[in-house]
Design an enzyme around this catalytic site. Structure first.
Site, PDB file in Angstrom:
ATOM      1  N   LYS A  93       1.019  -1.277  -0.015  1.00  0.00           N
ATOM      2  CA  LYS A  93      -0.318  -0.315  -0.213  1.00  0.00           C
ATOM      3  C   LYS A  93       1.101   1.206  -0.780  1.00  0.00           C
ATOM      4  CE  LYS A  93      -3.943   2.366   0.983  1.00  0.00           C
ATOM      5  NZ  LYS A  93      -3.500   2.792  -1.472  1.00  0.00           N
ATOM      6  N   GLN A 114       7.438   4.060   3.811  1.00  0.00           N
ATOM      7  CA  GLN A 114       5.707   3.721   4.482  1.00  0.00           C
ATOM      8  C   GLN A 114       5.449   3.108   4.714  1.00  0.00           C
ATOM      9  OE1 GLN A 114       3.573   5.660   1.868  1.00  0.00           O
ATOM     10  NE2 GLN A 114       1.687   4.863   3.071  1.00  0.00           N
ATOM     11  N   LYS A 117       5.318   3.757   8.176  1.00  0.00           N
ATOM     12  CA  LYS A 117       3.678   4.646   8.488  1.00  0.00           C
ATOM     13  C   LYS A 117       3.020   4.240   9.086  1.00  0.00           C
ATOM     14  CE  LYS A 117       3.625   7.911   5.299  1.00  0.00           C
ATOM     15  NZ  LYS A 117       3.894   8.594   4.289  1.00  0.00           N
ATOM     16  N   LYS A 129       5.605   1.999  -2.679  1.00  0.00           N
ATOM     17  CA  LYS A 129       5.038   3.103  -4.173  1.00  0.00           C
ATOM     18  C   LYS A 129       5.309   3.476  -5.309  1.00  0.00           C
ATOM     19  CE  LYS A 129       4.917   7.940  -2.609  1.00  0.00           C
ATOM     20  NZ  LYS A 129       3.821   8.546  -1.269  1.00  0.00           N
ATOM     21  N   GLY A 168      -3.234   7.775  -4.690  1.00  0.00           N
ATOM     22  CA  GLY A 168      -2.452   8.867  -4.650  1.00  0.00           C
ATOM     23  C   GLY A 168      -1.477   9.674  -4.086  1.00  0.00           C
ATOM     24  N   ASP A 169      -0.573  10.436  -5.045  1.00  0.00           N
ATOM     25  CA  ASP A 169       0.721  11.579  -4.291  1.00  0.00           C
ATOM     26  C   ASP A 169       0.578  12.559  -5.253  1.00  0.00           C
ATOM     27  OD1 ASP A 169       2.804  11.195  -1.690  1.00  0.00           O
ATOM     28  OD2 ASP A 169       3.858  11.505  -4.029  1.00  0.00           O
ATOM     29  N   THR A 212      -5.279  13.191   4.720  1.00  0.00           N
ATOM     30  CA  THR A 212      -3.683  13.454   4.438  1.00  0.00           C
ATOM     31  C   THR A 212      -3.605  15.230   6.074  1.00  0.00           C
ATOM     32  OG1 THR A 212      -3.044  12.229   3.355  1.00  0.00           O
ATOM     33  CG2 THR A 212      -1.419  13.785   4.502  1.00  0.00           C
ATOM     34  N   ASN A 243      -2.413  19.359  -1.889  1.00  0.00           N
ATOM     35  CA  ASN A 243      -3.755  18.659  -1.900  1.00  0.00           C
ATOM     36  C   ASN A 243      -3.384  18.616   0.108  1.00  0.00           C
ATOM     37  OD1 ASN A 243      -4.437  15.822  -0.301  1.00  0.00           O
ATOM     38  ND2 ASN A 243      -5.900  15.876  -1.768  1.00  0.00           N
TER      39      ASN A 243
HETATM   40  P1  NDP Z   1       0.476  17.818  -4.719  1.00  0.00           P
HETATM   41  O1  NDP Z   1       1.003  17.515  -6.098  1.00  0.00           O
HETATM   42  O2  NDP Z   1      -0.660  17.834  -4.666  1.00  0.00           O
HETATM   43  O3  NDP Z   1       1.467  19.616  -4.240  1.00  0.00           O
HETATM   44  C1  NDP Z   1       2.476  19.758  -3.847  1.00  0.00           C
HETATM   45  C2  NDP Z   1       2.940  20.778  -4.015  1.00  0.00           C
HETATM   46  O4  NDP Z   1       4.134  21.150  -3.583  1.00  0.00           O
HETATM   47  C3  NDP Z   1       2.303  21.814  -5.149  1.00  0.00           C
HETATM   48  O5  NDP Z   1       2.099  22.590  -4.860  1.00  0.00           O
HETATM   49  C4  NDP Z   1       3.949  22.216  -4.935  1.00  0.00           C
HETATM   50  O6  NDP Z   1       4.119  23.373  -6.245  1.00  0.00           O
HETATM   51  C5  NDP Z   1       4.428  22.104  -4.386  1.00  0.00           C
HETATM   52  N1  NDP Z   1       6.090  22.250  -4.221  1.00  0.00           N
HETATM   53  C6  NDP Z   1       7.029  20.942  -5.069  1.00  0.00           C
HETATM   54  N2  NDP Z   1       7.685  20.450  -4.629  1.00  0.00           N
HETATM   55  C7  NDP Z   1       8.395  22.225  -4.090  1.00  0.00           C
HETATM   56  C8  NDP Z   1       9.482  23.301  -3.802  1.00  0.00           C
HETATM   57  N3  NDP Z   1      10.814  22.573  -3.904  1.00  0.00           N
HETATM   58  N4  NDP Z   1       9.809  23.886  -3.178  1.00  0.00           N
HETATM   59  C9  NDP Z   1       8.066  24.294  -2.556  1.00  0.00           C
HETATM   60  N5  NDP Z   1       6.618  24.083  -3.351  1.00  0.00           N
HETATM   61  C10 NDP Z   1       6.692  22.352  -3.456  1.00  0.00           C
HETATM   62  O7  NDP Z   1       0.980  16.580  -3.886  1.00  0.00           O
HETATM   63  P2  NDP Z   1       0.213  15.958  -1.512  1.00  0.00           P
HETATM   64  O8  NDP Z   1       0.431  18.061  -1.433  1.00  0.00           O
HETATM   65  O9  NDP Z   1      -0.552  15.252  -2.258  1.00  0.00           O
HETATM   66  O10 NDP Z   1       1.821  16.248  -1.272  1.00  0.00           O
HETATM   67  C11 NDP Z   1       2.429  16.547  -0.546  1.00  0.00           C
HETATM   68  C12 NDP Z   1       3.546  16.324   0.087  1.00  0.00           C
HETATM   69  O11 NDP Z   1       2.858  14.676   0.529  1.00  0.00           O
HETATM   70  C13 NDP Z   1       4.452  15.368  -0.833  1.00  0.00           C
HETATM   71  O12 NDP Z   1       6.296  14.879   0.127  1.00  0.00           O
HETATM   72  C14 NDP Z   1       3.594  13.206  -0.854  1.00  0.00           C
HETATM   73  O13 NDP Z   1       3.854  12.382  -0.399  1.00  0.00           O
HETATM   74  C15 NDP Z   1       3.567  13.956   1.053  1.00  0.00           C
HETATM   75  N6  NDP Z   1       1.820  12.802   0.868  1.00  0.00           N
HETATM   76  C16 NDP Z   1       0.271  12.863   0.323  1.00  0.00           C
HETATM   77  C17 NDP Z   1      -0.302  12.360   1.415  1.00  0.00           C
HETATM   78  C18 NDP Z   1      -1.139  12.023   0.193  1.00  0.00           C
HETATM   79  O14 NDP Z   1      -3.064  11.318   0.448  1.00  0.00           O
HETATM   80  N7  NDP Z   1      -1.592  13.416  -0.568  1.00  0.00           N
HETATM   81  C19 NDP Z   1      -0.350  10.999   1.884  1.00  0.00           C
HETATM   82  C20 NDP Z   1       0.911  11.279   2.572  1.00  0.00           C
HETATM   83  C21 NDP Z   1       2.075  12.783   2.505  1.00  0.00           C
HETATM   84  P3  NDP Z   1       3.903  23.250  -7.451  1.00  0.00           P
HETATM   85  O15 NDP Z   1       2.418  24.111  -7.331  1.00  0.00           O
HETATM   86  O16 NDP Z   1       4.602  25.141  -8.184  1.00  0.00           O
HETATM   87  O17 NDP Z   1       4.243  22.332  -8.324  1.00  0.00           O
END
Ligand code: NDP
Length: 447
Positions: A93, A114, A117, A129, A168-169, A212, A243
């Site tokens: 997962k 993961q 977690k 992953k 998703g991620d 999350t 997200n």
């Molecule tokens: P999204 O794709 O929805 O959003 C990621 C955001 O981070 C984007 O807005 C992006 O900016 C920004 N970003 C990426 N790189 C950088 C950087 N170097 N500097 C500044 N901003 C940055 O991803 P998620 O919200 O789903 O995931 C975010 C994190 O959370 C990841 O590490 C993921 O592995 C983790 N996570 C997610 C889960 C989930 O349920 N979705 C569960 C557990 C962990 P821009 O819009 O400019 O591209």
């Protein structure tokens, strides 16, 4: 050098050379090993079973090409991977990430993390992953659909509700999960829960999208409760506008906090008096449109700081929710200088080893992503059981279950991490996750 450090160094030296060259994997393994290696060595069964070494070695890595046709009729090629790390405590997962910078190193470290977690949730979920170097920026909806279908065409033989359940991620949200699930259902010829993050209209769980970010805030509230502090009135700096960031911001505002920043790769939106729900909705809309946040409407009382991170603004709490390694030594020092007393990770491994050293030295309370962002996978676990039982929970039921799950994860981690100087959440999370995995792995023999 203390015993844990010496054993960790020996352990890292024993890794396969190609693994040792993976910098993110090495960083994640080192952080875990430092906390658990003496526990393993002191338990003859776990030491003999080589539990930690087996967790570093994924059960399998599936690597494939993804061939698809763009809107101009040209053939495009991408790479895809699925790292199935361990199914000792449940089906594999973990999420799928679509990003041009994705490497096997990223997916190996994420799959390793993961496992721990998922173990912390106390649900039957193994670790995995996956993802692709596909860049969705500027792609049409039809191109996204064709890419998802081509990706799933390659992945489908390796997943299933009792085998491996992706979610998703980064850049894989509700739309992509819909296309991926449609393609899997067609290929498998059955309707079953082979993916989570589905919409409630076709077998998804309420609150999965929010889980999350909401879960992160519930975890922070549990941390603050121990310190007899309320979230109400705290200044919270959040990075990201995806997200996790958006739903953490919404829940934090709902609970009375002042969310002073959101950010993206272009810079930081800073609102000294806090962003309101309208401002967060606007940021979310910009993300959906593929736009940046450089031109906020004046009514939000926010300024855009080009090319900066949120960590240069005054805050009480920092929630990195964008990506890995976004808090290095300099950023961590900046957080400390700006008054931050608590850091909880919404993203996976956003704090570097040097960054963590600075936070620890300044006695900042720190919660690692493997505990603080486990709400997403926890609700995925609920989605899997709802789908199998064909009985679905209301949004309120899921939200309340999420709050309880996060409080339980917090307590499990805090109990393990309790020391003379308070709670070390990183150590607590590593130990609690390790113990569950070690018991399962040794009970099942050498396979
Ligand atoms: P999204 O794709 O929805 O959003 C990621 C955001 O981070 C984007 O807005 C992006 O900016 C920004 N970003 C990426 N790189 C950088 C950087 N170097 N500097 C500044 N901003 C940055 O991803 P998620 O919200 O789903 O995931 C975010 C994190 O959370 C990841 O590490 C993921 O592995 C983790 N996570 C997610 C889960 C989930 O349920 N979705 C569960 C557990 C962990 P821009 O819009 O400019 O591209």
């Amino acid at each position: 050098m203390d015993r844990a450090t010496a054993l960790t160094e020996a352990f890292l030296a024993s890794l396969a050379p190609e693994d040792a060259r993976m910098v993110n994997l090495r960083q994640a393994v080192e952080e875990v090993a430092q906390d658990v290696i003496t526990v393993e060595k002191n338990n003859p069964d776990w030491a003999a079973a080589r539990v930690l070494r087996r967790l570093v070695e994924p059960d399998r890595v599936i690597s494939f090409g993804v061939t698809w046709v763009d809107d101009a009729g040209d053939v495009q090629l991408n790479r895809g991977w699925r790292v199935q790390a361990s199914n000792a405590i449940g089906p594999y997962k973990g999420g799928l990430r679509f990003h041009p910078a994705v490497t096997l190193d990223d997916l190996r470290f994420l799959a390793f993390e993961q496992c721990f977690k998922n173990a912390l949730t106390a649900l039957p979920l193994g670790g995995a992953k996956g993802g692709s170097d596909f860049d969705p920026t500027g792609r049409s909806d039809a191109e996204i659909m064709r890419f998802c279908q081509a990706f799933m065409h390659q992945l489908a033989p390796h997943i299933g509700p009792d085998r491996d359940v992706p979610a998703g991620d980064i850049n894989v949200g509700a739309r992509e999960i819909g296309y991926l699930f449609g393609a899997w259902r067609q290929s498998a010829g059955i309707y079953a829960g082979a993916l989570t993050g589905k919409a409630p209209s076709y077998g998804g769980s309420h609150i999965r999208t929010e889980a999350t970010g909401y879960g992160l805030i519930y975890f922070v509230q549990a941390m603050l409760e121990r310190l007899h502090i309320s979230l109400d009135g705290q200044r919270v700096a959040i990075s990201g506008k995806g997200n996790v960031a958006i739903h953490a911001a919404r829940k934090a505002i709902q609970e009375g906090a002042q969310v002073v920043t959101l950010s993206d790769t272009s810079g930081t939106l800073y609102a000294p008096d806090g962003l309101d729900h309208d401002a967060v909705d606007w940021v979310s809309q910009r993300k959906a449109e593929g736009g940046d946040i450089s031109t906020p409407p004046a009514a939000f009382g926010a300024t855009f700081c080009e090319g900066t991170q949120p960590w240069t603004q005054e805050a009480d709490i920092a929630l990195p929710c964008a990506t890995q390694n976004e808090i290095d030594e300099t950023a961590a020092q900046s957080l400390v200088d700006n008054g931050v007393r608590l850091v909880a990770e919404g993203a996976n491994m956003p704090t570097t080893k040097d960054g963590l050293r600075v936070l620890r030295k300044a006695k900042v309370t720190y919660a690692p992503g493997k505990a603080a962002n486990a709400g997403g996978v926890a609700v995925s676990g609920l989605e899997m059981s709802q789908m199998s039982h064909r009985r679905f929970m209301s949004a309120q039921e899921v939200d309340s279950a999420l709050r309880t799950l996060m409080a339980d994860i917090h307590d499990r981690v805090a109990d393990e991490g309790q020391g003379r100087n308070g709670v070390d959440y990183a150590r607590g999370a590593n130990l609690a996750g390790y113990r569950r995995l070690a018991k399962a792995i040794t009970a099942q023999g050498v396979i």
